[in-house]
Design a protein around this motif. Structure first.
Motif, mmCIF file in Angstrom:
data_model
loop_
_atom_site.group_PDB
_atom_site.id
_atom_site.type_symbol
_atom_site.label_atom_id
_atom_site.label_comp_id
_atom_site.label_asym_id
_atom_site.label_seq_id
_atom_site.Cartn_x
_atom_site.Cartn_y
_atom_site.Cartn_z
ATOM 1 N N SER A 9 0.805 -1.232 0.000
ATOM 2 C CA SER A 9 0.000 0.000 0.000
ATOM 3 C C SER A 9 0.835 1.278 0.000
ATOM 4 O O SER A 9 0.330 2.344 -0.327
ATOM 5 N N THR A 10 2.120 1.182 0.373
ATOM 6 C CA THR A 10 2.934 2.394 0.449
ATOM 7 C C THR A 10 3.663 2.703 -0.860
ATOM 8 O O THR A 10 4.338 3.714 -0.969
ATOM 9 N N GLY A 11 3.544 1.817 -1.832
ATOM 10 C CA GLY A 11 4.282 1.997 -3.090
ATOM 11 C C GLY A 11 3.500 2.812 -4.109
ATOM 12 O O GLY A 11 2.458 3.406 -3.801
ATOM 13 N N SER A 12 4.024 2.817 -5.319
ATOM 14 C CA SER A 12 3.432 3.613 -6.404
ATOM 15 C C SER A 12 2.006 3.141 -6.716
ATOM 16 O O SER A 12 1.062 3.941 -6.717
ATOM 17 N N ILE A 13 1.810 1.861 -6.956
ATOM 18 C CA ILE A 13 0.465 1.338 -7.246
ATOM 19 C C ILE A 13 -0.414 1.418 -5.995
ATOM 20 O O ILE A 13 -1.589 1.796 -6.073
ATOM 21 N N GLY A 14 0.164 1.073 -4.838
ATOM 22 C CA GLY A 14 -0.602 1.082 -3.589
ATOM 23 C C GLY A 14 -1.181 2.462 -3.282
ATOM 24 O O GLY A 14 -2.374 2.596 -2.982
ATOM 25 N N ALA A 33 -0.696 -3.903 3.636
ATOM 26 C CA ALA A 33 0.608 -4.504 3.930
ATOM 27 C C ALA A 33 1.690 -3.713 3.224
ATOM 28 O O ALA A 33 1.471 -3.200 2.126
ATOM 29 N N ALA A 34 2.850 -3.610 3.886
ATOM 30 C CA ALA A 34 4.006 -2.941 3.267
ATOM 31 C C ALA A 34 5.284 -3.572 3.806
ATOM 32 O O ALA A 34 5.240 -4.444 4.693
ATOM 33 N N GLY A 35 6.414 -3.109 3.290
ATOM 34 C CA GLY A 35 7.699 -3.660 3.708
ATOM 35 C C GLY A 35 8.169 -3.039 4.999
ATOM 36 O O GLY A 35 8.297 -3.710 6.032
ATOM 37 N N SER A 36 8.432 -1.711 4.975
ATOM 38 C CA SER A 36 8.995 -1.077 6.172
ATOM 39 C C SER A 36 8.574 0.377 6.373
ATOM 40 O O SER A 36 8.919 0.974 7.382
ATOM 41 N N ASN A 37 7.859 0.949 5.433
ATOM 42 C CA ASN A 37 7.540 2.386 5.511
ATOM 43 C C ASN A 37 6.401 2.664 6.502
ATOM 44 O O ASN A 37 5.252 2.875 6.134
ATOM 45 N N ILE A 38 6.746 2.697 7.795
ATOM 46 C CA ILE A 38 5.692 2.829 8.808
ATOM 47 C C ILE A 38 5.158 4.256 8.930
ATOM 48 O O ILE A 38 4.059 4.459 9.417
ATOM 49 N N LYS A 122 3.237 -8.485 -11.311
ATOM 50 C CA LYS A 122 3.405 -9.384 -12.459
ATOM 51 C C LYS A 122 4.371 -10.531 -12.201
ATOM 52 O O LYS A 122 4.247 -11.606 -12.781
ATOM 53 N N GLU A 123 5.376 -10.310 -11.302
ATOM 54 C CA GLU A 123 6.377 -11.346 -11.051
ATOM 55 C C GLU A 123 5.723 -12.645 -10.576
ATOM 56 O O GLU A 123 6.228 -13.740 -10.839
ATOM 57 N N THR A 124 4.598 -12.533 -9.883
ATOM 58 C CA THR A 124 3.888 -13.708 -9.403
ATOM 59 C C THR A 124 3.337 -14.535 -10.568
ATOM 60 O O THR A 124 3.466 -15.757 -10.603
ATOM 61 N N VAL A 146 -4.075 -5.142 -13.550
ATOM 62 C CA VAL A 146 -3.849 -3.727 -13.224
ATOM 63 C C VAL A 146 -2.757 -3.155 -14.138
ATOM 64 O O VAL A 146 -2.770 -1.976 -14.454
ATOM 65 N N ASP A 147 -1.839 -3.992 -14.571
ATOM 66 C CA ASP A 147 -0.791 -3.548 -15.487
ATOM 67 C C ASP A 147 -1.486 -2.875 -16.677
ATOM 68 O O ASP A 147 -2.467 -3.419 -17.213
ATOM 69 N N SER A 148 -1.011 -1.690 -17.089
ATOM 70 C CA SER A 148 -1.785 -0.885 -18.050
ATOM 71 C C SER A 148 -2.007 -1.597 -19.382
ATOM 72 O O SER A 148 -3.101 -1.538 -19.951
ATOM 73 N N MET A 201 6.917 5.509 -11.681
ATOM 74 C CA MET A 201 6.635 4.188 -11.090
ATOM 75 C C MET A 201 7.655 3.892 -10.002
ATOM 76 O O MET A 201 8.583 4.659 -9.781
ATOM 77 N N GLY A 202 7.513 2.749 -9.337
ATOM 78 C CA GLY A 202 8.487 2.305 -8.350
ATOM 79 C C GLY A 202 9.854 2.099 -9.011
ATOM 80 O O GLY A 202 9.958 2.013 -10.236
ATOM 81 N N ARG A 203 10.908 2.024 -8.182
ATOM 82 C CA ARG A 203 12.275 1.966 -8.714
ATOM 83 C C ARG A 203 12.546 0.706 -9.529
ATOM 84 O O ARG A 203 13.141 0.768 -10.599
#
Ligand code: NDP
Ligand code: MG
Length: 382
Positions: A9-14, A33-38, A122-124, A146-148, A201-203
């Motif tokens: 949720s903290t990323g570009s798409i989120g 859910a996110a990685g570490s950006n509290i 998409k990696e999934t 969701v991918d354009s 987009m994300g890095r």
């Protein structure tokens, strides 16, 4: 009220998903859910009142728990927590916007729990599409792209008979280095590669777009989503990113979806499918635009795309090796531990070296991922 979960949720798409939620007012966010950006998570919790929030890092989860002690939210962590966020009973749709193969287990768990997936991750699909698609049928859940490009194809297929598709024309911008030779790309730095001409987009995906590996991943993503052979997917470079993709039918008709480059459209389309909602933002002005141009992709200077077709045809664990090698190579490039051209060198070497397995289950996919990381660490001494 539609109830959704957002992983990443903290990323570009989120964050753009949350903008769509905010603008519509009839979606309730039940987990994040996110990685570490509290810091950003705390803001999101205060605005959207989710029931469950996962932070991957345990230490950050503890800190977040302290910060939101005044609120009735459950904070969880690690893979167990991510699975909990993906399967909260209330969620009807799970937006998978985490980056990388970490998304496989929560995506499958959400599907097992009967939830539709709005898939950005998409990696999934690239690595586990042969498990995901049958699971979607078995559990009767939808995978909404969701991918354009994939959203564009999905929109072009609306009301059509899929058996009457002759080709998928997947468009690509060509990235910031379109037209350069490999030699001219040798000294590209992190900052240069992070500048995409049309999309913010994300890095990781920004680097993937610059190497055309993103398009390679998208070819494999399209193959699973639309259940077509790789030979029926053609990449067309369309540098202005106006045509988001096209479908050619057996009678020669070509349908396309056009629009300004704004991820909120495919996100919103996935959340409300099959309906359409108003969406703010820019509109195409064809008088100003004046031209849309096309080129064939340069597979010599951007070997990542041709290699994607090769591993896609091979199937089994080959796409996992391609994807995992790219994930690690991009991380190393962003950490300035390898040069730009080494990203595709690493993918090529890993695809050659890692033993191939046919029809892998989830555990074998995750083992192959680890094996790929170990191989790269050993060979590149990083
Ligand atoms: P970002 O890097 O901007 O965001 C990634 C998100 O995943 C962040 O919220 C991050 O949290 C979270 N995350 C990372 N690791 C974990 C973990 N272990 N557990 C839980 N959450 C985690 O990426 P994007 O939004 O750009 O991309 C997300 C996915 O969508 C990718 O698969 C990408 O290919 C795809 N995509 C993106 C598009 C775009 O326009 N951005 C377009 C099409 C597809 P934190 O912030 O705390 O690190
Ligand atoms: Mg895309």
């Amino acid at each position: 009220m539609k109830q959704i979960a957002i992983l990443g949720s903290t990323g570009s798409i989120g964050t753009q998903t949350l903008e769509v939620v905010r603008a519509n007012g009839d979606i309730q966010v039940v987990s994040l859910a996110a990685g570490s950006n509290i810091v950003r998570l705390e803001e999101q919790i205060r605005e959207f009142s989710p029931k469950v929030v996962c932070v991957w890092q345990e230490e950050q989860a503890r800190e977040l728990k302290r910060r939101v002690a005044d609120l009735p939210v459950k904070i969880v962590s690690g893979m167990e927590g991510l699975l909990e966020a993906a399967t909260v009973p209330e969620a009807e749709i799970v937006v998978t916007a985490v980056v990388g193969m970490i998304g496989i287990r929560p995506t499958m768990a959400a599907m097992e729990a009967g939830k539709d997936i709005a898939l950005a991750n998409k990696e999934t699909l690239v690595t586990a599409g042969h498990l995901i698609m049958p699971l979607a049928r078995k559990r009767n859940v939808r995978i909404l792209p969701v991918d354009s490009e994939h959203s564009a194809i999905f929109q072009c297929l609306n009301g059509e008979d899929k058996r009457r598709v002759s080709r998928i024309l997947l468009t690509a911008s060509g990235g910031p280095f379109r037209g350069r030779t490999r030699e001219q790309m040798r000294h590209i730095g992190v900052e240069d590669a992070l500048k995409h001409p049309n999309w913010a987009m994300g890095r990781k995906i920004t680097i993937d777009s610059s190497t055309m590996v993103n398009k390679g991943l998208e070819v494999m993503e399209a193959r699973w989503l639309f259940e077509v052979g790789l030979e029926s997917i053609q990449v067309v470079v369309q540098p202005q990113s106006i045509i988001h993709s096209m479908v050619e039918f057996v009678d020669g008709a070509v349908m396309a979806q056009l629009g300004t480059p704004d991820m909120k459209l495919p996100i919103q389309y996935a959340l409300y499918y099959p309906g359409r909602r108003p969406l703010g933002g820019g509109r195409l002005d064809f008088a100003v635009l004046s031209q849309i141009t096309f080129e064939a992709p340069d597979t010599v200077n951007f070997p990542g795309l041709a290699l994607a077709y090769r591993v896609g045809k091979q199937g089994g664990t080959a796409p996992t090796v391609y994807n995992a090698a790219n994930e690690m190579a991009v991380r190393l490039f962003l950490e300035k531990k390898i040069g730009y051209l080494e990203i595709t060198d690493i993918i090529e070497a890993a695809v050659e070296e890692i033993p191939f397995r046919e029809d892998p289950g989830l555990e074998e996919i995750l083992e192959t991922e680890q094996m790929t990381y170990e191989f790269i660490k050993g060979r590149w001494k990083v």
